[in-house]
Motif scaffolding. Structure first.
Motif, mmCIF file in Angstrom:
data_model
loop_
_atom_site.group_PDB
_atom_site.id
_atom_site.type_symbol
_atom_site.label_atom_id
_atom_site.label_comp_id
_atom_site.label_asym_id
_atom_site.label_seq_id
_atom_site.Cartn_x
_atom_site.Cartn_y
_atom_site.Cartn_z
ATOM 1 N N GLY A 39 1.170 4.120 -16.094
ATOM 2 C CA GLY A 39 1.042 5.541 -15.772
ATOM 3 C C GLY A 39 0.981 5.791 -14.279
ATOM 4 N N GLY A 40 0.256 4.928 -13.548
ATOM 5 C CA GLY A 40 0.140 5.086 -12.097
ATOM 6 C C GLY A 40 1.443 4.834 -11.376
ATOM 7 N N GLU A 41 2.195 3.812 -11.823
ATOM 8 C CA GLU A 41 3.480 3.507 -11.195
ATOM 9 C C GLU A 41 4.477 4.644 -11.413
ATOM 10 O OE1 GLU A 41 2.918 -1.302 -11.921
ATOM 11 O OE2 GLU A 41 4.040 -0.074 -13.343
ATOM 12 N N ALA A 42 4.494 5.193 -12.643
ATOM 13 C CA ALA A 42 5.397 6.311 -12.933
ATOM 14 C C ALA A 42 5.027 7.541 -12.107
ATOM 15 C CB ALA A 42 5.348 6.647 -14.427
ATOM 16 N N ALA A 43 3.725 7.773 -11.907
ATOM 17 C CA ALA A 43 3.283 8.913 -11.095
ATOM 18 C C ALA A 43 3.756 8.760 -9.650
ATOM 19 C CB ALA A 43 1.765 9.034 -11.148
ATOM 20 N N LYS A 44 3.745 7.539 -9.131
ATOM 21 C CA LYS A 44 4.208 7.301 -7.756
ATOM 22 C C LYS A 44 5.709 7.607 -7.618
ATOM 23 C CE LYS A 44 0.690 3.812 -6.785
ATOM 24 N NZ LYS A 44 0.380 2.373 -6.688
ATOM 25 N N VAL A 45 6.485 7.286 -8.662
ATOM 26 C CA VAL A 45 7.915 7.609 -8.638
ATOM 27 C C VAL A 45 8.109 9.123 -8.594
ATOM 28 C CG1 VAL A 45 10.115 7.440 -9.878
ATOM 29 C CG2 VAL A 45 8.536 5.495 -9.877
ATOM 30 N N ARG A 46 7.330 9.843 -9.402
ATOM 31 C CA ARG A 46 7.470 11.301 -9.469
ATOM 32 C C ARG A 46 7.020 11.961 -8.161
ATOM 33 N NH1 ARG A 46 3.736 11.706 -14.022
ATOM 34 N NH2 ARG A 46 3.919 13.976 -13.929
ATOM 35 N N LEU A 47 5.978 11.408 -7.541
ATOM 36 C CA LEU A 47 5.570 11.912 -6.228
ATOM 37 C C LEU A 47 6.647 11.629 -5.186
ATOM 38 C CD1 LEU A 47 1.807 10.853 -6.205
ATOM 39 C CD2 LEU A 47 2.658 13.205 -6.083
ATOM 40 N N CYS A 48 7.269 10.458 -5.291
ATOM 41 C CA CYS A 48 8.327 10.078 -4.351
ATOM 42 C C CYS A 48 9.489 11.076 -4.393
ATOM 43 C CB CYS A 48 8.814 8.668 -4.681
ATOM 44 S SG CYS A 48 9.987 7.991 -3.491
ATOM 45 N N LYS A 49 9.817 11.551 -5.591
ATOM 46 C CA LYS A 49 10.911 12.519 -5.735
ATOM 47 C C LYS A 49 10.617 13.803 -4.960
ATOM 48 C CE LYS A 49 12.562 13.046 -9.968
ATOM 49 N NZ LYS A 49 12.577 13.128 -11.455
ATOM 50 N N ILE A 50 9.359 14.239 -5.006
ATOM 51 C CA ILE A 50 8.986 15.469 -4.298
ATOM 52 C C ILE A 50 9.051 15.266 -2.790
ATOM 53 C CG2 ILE A 50 7.114 17.130 -3.906
ATOM 54 C CD1 ILE A 50 6.118 16.468 -6.734
ATOM 55 N N MET A 51 8.711 14.062 -2.350
ATOM 56 C CA MET A 51 8.599 13.804 -0.909
ATOM 57 C C MET A 51 9.950 13.705 -0.200
ATOM 58 S SD MET A 51 5.340 11.264 -0.478
ATOM 59 C CE MET A 51 5.736 10.113 -1.758
ATOM 60 N N GLN A 52 11.040 13.657 -0.937
ATOM 61 C CA GLN A 52 12.355 13.467 -0.310
ATOM 62 C C GLN A 52 12.971 14.757 0.198
ATOM 63 O OE1 GLN A 52 12.945 10.268 0.288
ATOM 64 N NE2 GLN A 52 11.031 10.131 -0.878
ATOM 65 N N LYS B 112 0.848 -1.190 0.000
ATOM 66 C CA LYS B 112 0.000 0.000 0.000
ATOM 67 C C LYS B 112 0.888 1.245 0.000
ATOM 68 C CE LYS B 112 -4.131 -1.824 2.287
ATOM 69 N NZ LYS B 112 -3.872 -3.229 2.019
ATOM 70 N N PRO B 113 0.530 2.246 -0.808
ATOM 71 C CA PRO B 113 1.345 3.466 -0.815
ATOM 72 C C PRO B 113 1.140 4.273 0.455
ATOM 73 C CG PRO B 113 -0.609 3.765 -2.194
ATOM 74 C CD PRO B 113 -0.611 2.330 -1.750
ATOM 75 N N HIS B 114 2.207 4.892 0.890
ATOM 76 C CA HIS B 114 2.115 5.826 2.011
ATOM 77 C C HIS B 114 2.843 7.100 1.593
ATOM 78 C CE1 HIS B 114 1.726 7.357 6.058
ATOM 79 N NE2 HIS B 114 3.009 7.683 6.030
ATOM 80 N N PHE B 115 2.086 8.189 1.459
ATOM 81 C CA PHE B 115 2.644 9.454 1.007
ATOM 82 C C PHE B 115 2.807 10.398 2.204
ATOM 83 C CE2 PHE B 115 0.090 8.407 -3.006
ATOM 84 C CZ PHE B 115 1.163 7.755 -3.586
ATOM 85 N N ASN B 116 3.920 11.099 2.219
ATOM 86 C CA ASN B 116 4.179 12.060 3.296
ATOM 87 C C ASN B 116 5.045 13.188 2.744
ATOM 88 O OD1 ASN B 116 4.374 13.171 5.947
ATOM 89 N ND2 ASN B 116 6.440 12.329 6.074
ATOM 90 N N PHE B 117 4.489 14.402 2.698
ATOM 91 C CA PHE B 117 5.222 15.550 2.184
ATOM 92 C C PHE B 117 5.832 16.315 3.355
ATOM 93 C CE2 PHE B 117 1.930 14.599 -0.923
ATOM 94 C CZ PHE B 117 2.668 14.529 -2.090
ATOM 95 N N LYS B 118 7.157 16.536 3.283
ATOM 96 C CA LYS B 118 7.864 17.200 4.374
ATOM 97 C C LYS B 118 7.705 18.716 4.268
ATOM 98 C CE LYS B 118 11.410 13.589 4.229
ATOM 99 N NZ LYS B 118 12.832 13.304 3.937
ATOM 100 N N SER B 119 7.454 19.344 5.395
ATOM 101 C CA SER B 119 7.303 20.806 5.415
ATOM 102 C C SER B 119 8.646 21.475 5.687
ATOM 103 C CB SER B 119 6.304 21.221 6.502
ATOM 104 O OG SER B 119 5.030 20.689 6.233
ATOM 105 N N ASP B 120 8.904 22.543 4.945
ATOM 106 C CA ASP B 120 10.127 23.329 5.141
ATOM 107 C C ASP B 120 9.836 24.470 6.129
ATOM 108 O OD1 ASP B 120 12.726 24.038 4.837
ATOM 109 O OD2 ASP B 120 12.579 24.670 2.749
ATOM 110 N N ARG B 121 10.829 25.309 6.345
ATOM 111 C CA ARG B 121 10.689 26.436 7.263
ATOM 112 C C ARG B 121 9.539 27.340 6.836
ATOM 113 N NH1 ARG B 121 15.743 30.507 6.492
ATOM 114 N NH2 ARG B 121 14.460 31.672 7.966
ATOM 115 N N ALA C 179 -2.672 12.683 2.547
ATOM 116 C CA ALA C 179 -1.374 13.331 2.729
ATOM 117 C C ALA C 179 -1.462 14.834 2.474
ATOM 118 C CB ALA C 179 -0.343 12.693 1.796
ATOM 119 N N LEU C 180 -2.235 15.250 1.479
ATOM 120 C CA LEU C 180 -2.362 16.678 1.174
ATOM 121 C C LEU C 180 -3.174 17.393 2.244
ATOM 122 C CD1 LEU C 180 -2.946 16.594 -2.706
ATOM 123 C CD2 LEU C 180 -0.828 17.054 -1.453
#
Length: 518
Positions: free
Chosen positions: A443-456, A310-319, A482-483
């Motif tokens: 398409g869905g798998e590629a989108a998850k990779v692109r979301l993963c890049k943002i989450m790092q 199962k995917p788990h998305f988490n976007f890190k907050s900056d200052r 997550a949003l």
């Protein structure tokens, strides 16, 4: 009566099993939804039944003389042609028939009585076919369907070479509907449509008299237009009738029953093995032990269902940035010409904003302009202090030879191999996905990779252009969660109001900014 029968179908790709002894039937007039998690094989199934892929085993049998139309998002449009010219090719068969009819009229001048009878019969049949196909109202039909799907907003005299991937998909879908095939095969047709055009397509498909198979993760759309669901799951296809919610209930019930049957059998096996171990050495009970061992050997052992990650998305907050994250004055969007009137735009810290409006009016252009990726026609844009942005682009780069692992590692070379794999796994990607080239992922798998890049990396502004395109239902729900929990600012373009309604602070309708009449 069935128009398509698939029996005992098995198929693997790159050593990975996709279908195992699958059967499928499409009856006349059925509106079928083909659903399942990302990467389960929905698009592969369409490719097999259209003959683009040959299965390892099994039969695919279409009814005779059935015309099948397939929305293939990878189809190539002929360079140099306008949208209008491309759409007119939907009627090539009728154009050819009319030419044949006119030639028949020419032959009548010197025809014998016998020849005249045959020519008159041919002309009559062609005339009936042209009238039945509304051949003499082609231009008005093109205007109607092109308008319904938003192509008139782009301009029918625009060259297809100049179109974005989403706009090309619209042209392909419009052409397919104009061809009016007896069977429609549609692979995620709503991905590049805004809410208004989805409503138009919904009405079209609801009233469609023939059969179609639809791949989509848009649940309200599926509920409105389909009456049968085939679920692609764990190499199999299971048929359900009723709404998507009813389908989910039935799947949950089936899984509970399978789990219970597995647990019961495992308990029975353990009990029998214990008896055999205690009694096989004793002469008095050896026969009973051997008998139970034979019965155990013949037992068809159930396998425990493999749970998909199962995917788990988490976007890190900056200052924390300044109060106003983006301020734009007298902003005019566009490329060669203006798409909007001058507008003032203010994005306040912590606000979550959805952007909607008819396609072609500049939603993606707005995001890129505000981020400084493309220049504005005129006006001034200022980013606030300490603003760090994460941007999700609507379309993946074509022909990307990187594996998912390489894609993330190139962006973050300081991460270890373990950290990269763990990050991708947390987004619901398996080891197999991680080592697959981006262009070979769904398409869905590629989108998850692109979301993963943002989450790092920590960001305080998320700019997301249609992030739900291609994501399966479960991944969409997780992204929504997550949003909602993200502490920063969000600018979101989405054609799915049900995705953002209830948690965004405001909705901008870009149609009110446009120089076009909508």
């Amino acid at each position: 009566m069935s128009v398509l029968n698939v029996s005992n179908l098995s198929h693997s790709y790159g050593g990975r099993e996709i279908f195992e002894d699958v059967s499928f039937k499409l009856n006349r007039g059925e509106h079928v939804a083909l659903v399942g998690a990302n990467g389960e094989g929905k698009s592969t199934f369409l490719a097999i039944i259209t003959g683009q892929l040959s299965p390892d085993a099994g039969k695919v049998e279409w009814a005779r003389r059935v015309k099948v139309g397939y929305l293939d998002q990878h189809a190539v449009l002929k360079p140099g042609m306008t949208i209008r010219d491309t759409l007119r090719t939907a009627f090539d068969d009728m154009v050819k028939a009319e030419k044949e009819m006119l030639e028949a009229y020419d032959k009548m001048e010197s025809a014998s009585p016998e020849e005249m009878d045959k020519l008159m019969k041919d002309v009559g049949e062609i005339q009936d076919m042209l009238e039945a196909g509304s051949y003499y109202t082609i231009d008005s039909r093109i205007e109607e369907v092109a308008g319904g799907l938003g192509l008139r907003d782009i301009g029918l005299d625009r060259k297809v070479d100049e179109l974005s991937g989403g706009q090309r998909t619209k042209v392909l879908l419009t052409k397919l509907l104009l061809e009016n095939p007896e069977i429609l095969l549609l692979d995620e047709p709503t991905n590049y449509l805004d809410a208004e055009h989805i409503e138009w397509l919904k009405g079209y498909l609801t009233n469609y008299e023939n059969a179609f198979i639809l791949v989509s993760h848009d649940v309200p759309f599926l509920n409105a237009v389909t009456n049968v669901i085939y679920h692609v799951d764990n190499f199999h296809l299971d048929r359900y009738t009723g709404s998507y919610e009813r389908f989910e209930e039935m799947v949950a019930l089936k899984r509970r029953q399978e789990d219970a049957a597995y647990e019961r059998q495992q308990a029975e096996i353990k009990k029998e093995q214990d008896f055999i171990a205690r009694n096989k050495a004793r002469v008095a009970t050896r026969g009973m032990a051997n008998s139970r061992q034979k019965r155990l050997d013949k037992m068809e052992v159930l396998t425990k269902r493999q749970e998909k990650p199962k995917p788990h998305f988490n976007f890190k907050s900056d200052r924390t940035p300044s109060r106003f994250v983006i301020e734009a004055k007298r902003l005019v969007l566009g490329y060669d010409s203006a798409l909007t009137n001058p507008v003032d735009v203010t994005v306040e810290r912590g606000k979550k904003i959805a952007i909607r409006g008819t396609n072609g009016l500049g939603k993606s252009t707005l995001l890129k302009t505000l981020l400084g990726m493309i220049p504005a026609i005129s006006g001034k844009i200022e980013l606030g202090e300490f603003v760090t942005a994460g941007y999700f682009e609507q379309e993946s780069a074509a022909g990307n030879d990187n594996t998912a692992l390489d894609e993330l590692w190139q962006e973050y070379p300081g991460m270890t191999n373990f950290e990269v794999r763990a990050a991708l796994a947390s987004c619901g990607l398996t080891n197999e996905h991680i080592t697959t080239k981006m262009m070979a992922l769904s398409g869905g798998e590629a989108a998850k990779v692109r979301l993963c890049k943002i989450m790092q990396k920590p960001v305080n502004l998320l700019v997301l252009d249609e992030p739900t395109n291609h994501l399966d239902v479960e991944a969409k729900k997780e992204l929504q969660r997550a949003l909602q929990e993200y502490k920063g600012t969000i600018l979101l373009v989405s054609h799915e109001p049900e995705f953002y309604e209830g948690w965004v602070d405001s909705v901008w309708n870009i149609e009110s900014w446009s120089t076009k009449i909508v």
